[in-house]
Design a protein around this motif. Structure first.
Motif, PDB file in Angstrom:
ATOM      1  N   ILE A   1       0.839  -1.207   0.000  1.00  0.00           N
ATOM      2  CA  ILE A   1       0.000   0.000   0.000  1.00  0.00           C
ATOM      3  C   ILE A   1       0.875   1.259   0.000  1.00  0.00           C
ATOM      4  N   THR A   2       1.941   1.221   0.768  1.00  0.00           N
ATOM      5  CA  THR A   2       2.878   2.356   0.779  1.00  0.00           C
ATOM      6  C   THR A   2       3.335   2.683  -0.641  1.00  0.00           C
ATOM      7  N   ALA A   3       3.700   1.633  -1.378  1.00  0.00           N
ATOM      8  CA  ALA A   3       4.190   1.827  -2.747  1.00  0.00           C
ATOM      9  C   ALA A   3       3.073   2.317  -3.670  1.00  0.00           C
TER      10      ALA A   3
ATOM     11  N   ALA B   1       2.204   5.861  -3.209  1.00  0.00           N
ATOM     12  CA  ALA B   1       3.234   6.761  -3.750  1.00  0.00           C
ATOM     13  C   ALA B   1       3.123   6.879  -5.267  1.00  0.00           C
ATOM     14  N   GLY B   2       2.152   6.188  -5.862  1.00  0.00           N
ATOM     15  CA  GLY B   2       1.920   6.356  -7.294  1.00  0.00           C
ATOM     16  C   GLY B   2       2.223   5.152  -8.161  1.00  0.00           C
ATOM     17  N   GLU B   3       2.736   4.088  -7.547  1.00  0.00           N
ATOM     18  CA  GLU B   3       2.960   2.866  -8.334  1.00  0.00           C
ATOM     19  C   GLU B   3       1.603   2.229  -8.645  1.00  0.00           C
TER      20      GLU B   3
ATOM     21  N   LYS C   1      -4.105 -11.283  -0.023  1.00  0.00           N
ATOM     22  CA  LYS C   1      -3.861  -9.836  -0.005  1.00  0.00           C
ATOM     23  C   LYS C   1      -4.947  -9.033  -0.704  1.00  0.00           C
ATOM     24  N   SER C   2      -5.825  -9.725  -1.450  1.00  0.00           N
ATOM     25  CA  SER C   2      -6.733  -8.995  -2.337  1.00  0.00           C
ATOM     26  C   SER C   2      -7.670  -8.050  -1.578  1.00  0.00           C
ATOM     27  N   THR C   3      -8.178  -8.472  -0.428  1.00  0.00           N
ATOM     28  CA  THR C   3      -9.094  -7.613   0.314  1.00  0.00           C
ATOM     29  C   THR C   3      -8.381  -6.365   0.826  1.00  0.00           C
TER      30      THR C   3
ATOM     31  N   ILE D   1      -7.548   0.341  -3.172  1.00  0.00           N
ATOM     32  CA  ILE D   1      -6.577   1.210  -3.859  1.00  0.00           C
ATOM     33  C   ILE D   1      -6.383   0.736  -5.306  1.00  0.00           C
ATOM     34  N   PRO D   2      -6.611   1.628  -6.263  1.00  0.00           N
ATOM     35  CA  PRO D   2      -6.559   1.209  -7.668  1.00  0.00           C
ATOM     36  C   PRO D   2      -5.163   0.724  -8.059  1.00  0.00           C
TER      37      PRO D   2
END
Ligand SMILES: *Cc1c(COP(=O)(O)O)cnc(C)c1O
Length: 238
Positions: free
Chosen positions: A44-46, A49-51, A65-67, A72-73
């Motif tokens: 999520i951090t990444a 940041a726009g990734e 991890k999907s849920t 976040i798109p």
């Protein structure tokens, strides 16, 4: 600043520098975050940041991890060895499967996609290092293999993928990437639009970009060393 964000900046700089040296437009090369074993918080951090692009190796991890990542798109690709019995699950979680390396797998995907009346993007994976431990179709039968896969109309062949040789000798690594580019040439000539080249990781991304990569897949250089050796992910017996 957060270690992950610092690392992403470093990778982005390496990508730009490699593109400049190779006389390529940096916009031609996408960064895929290889997130195997990485907890959702770090991913999520990444993403914040726009990734936008991540890749997972195991269907179980994708599921888990999907849920946590659903708000976040982003896009998910599957980059690991895909067992035929995981086909139904994997297509629920990814927009692209980069590791299609055998006809029997494509057949199973086609059947399931027909049943769901949809299609999916795929890459063909080739074993360019000729190591027995690596998955991927045999480069010597590339065109036949690609034509075989192209029969399955629910699979949109978008590109090719390979894992380069692990070698301290950059020439040997470069050979693998150059071979994939050659294979791409043959496949494009047979009319299959495999325009993307997914190759290059933390240690060899510059070489891959020089040899024409359009997607590099980076894990360690962004998230740090993983708890398991890669053989855990790449070995058929696991
Ligand atoms: C783990 C993995 C990567 C990333 O490797 P790093 O050396 O950690 O950057 C790339 N591609 C595949 C298929 C992987 O399994």
């Amino acid at each position: 600043m957060n270690r992950i964000l610092t690392n992403i900046q470093l990778i982005r700089q390496r990508m730009i520098q490699a593109c400049t040296l190779a006389d390529r437009n940096p916009a031609e090369v996408k960064l895929l975050l290889a997130t195997k074993t990485i907890a959702p918080a770090s991913i999520i951090t990444a993403l914040e940041a726009g990734e936008t692009l991540i890749g997972e190796n195991k269907v179980q991890e994708l599921k888990e991890k999907s849920t946590a990542l659903s708000h976040i798109p982003h896009q998910s690709h599957f980059i690991g060895h895909l067992q035929t019995n995981k086909v139904n699950d994997v297509i629920r979680y990814v927009s692209c499967i980069q590791s299609v390396d055998r006809i029997s797998l494509a057949e199973k995907l086609q059947k399931r996609l027909e049943y769901e009346d949809r299609s999916i993007d795929i890459f063909l994976q080739f074993n360019t290092s000729f190591e027995a431990s690596k998955f991927g179709a045999d480069p010597s039968t590339a065109t036949t293999f690609a034509k075989g896969i192209a029969q399955f109309d629910r699979l949109r062949i978008k590109g090719l993928m390979t894992i380069g040789l692990f070698s301290a000798d950059p020439l040997q690594v470069r050979k693998c990437f150059r071979l994939l580019k050659n294979i791409q040439h043959q496949i494009l000539n047979s009319g299959i639009p495999a325009h993307e080249l997914s190759m290059g990781m933390s240690n060899d991304l510059e070489t891959a970009i020089e040899e024409g990569a359009t997607i590099i897949r980076v894990g360690t250089a962004i998230f740090g060393t993983r708890p398991f050796p890669d053989s855990y992910y790449w070995n058929e017996k696991q």
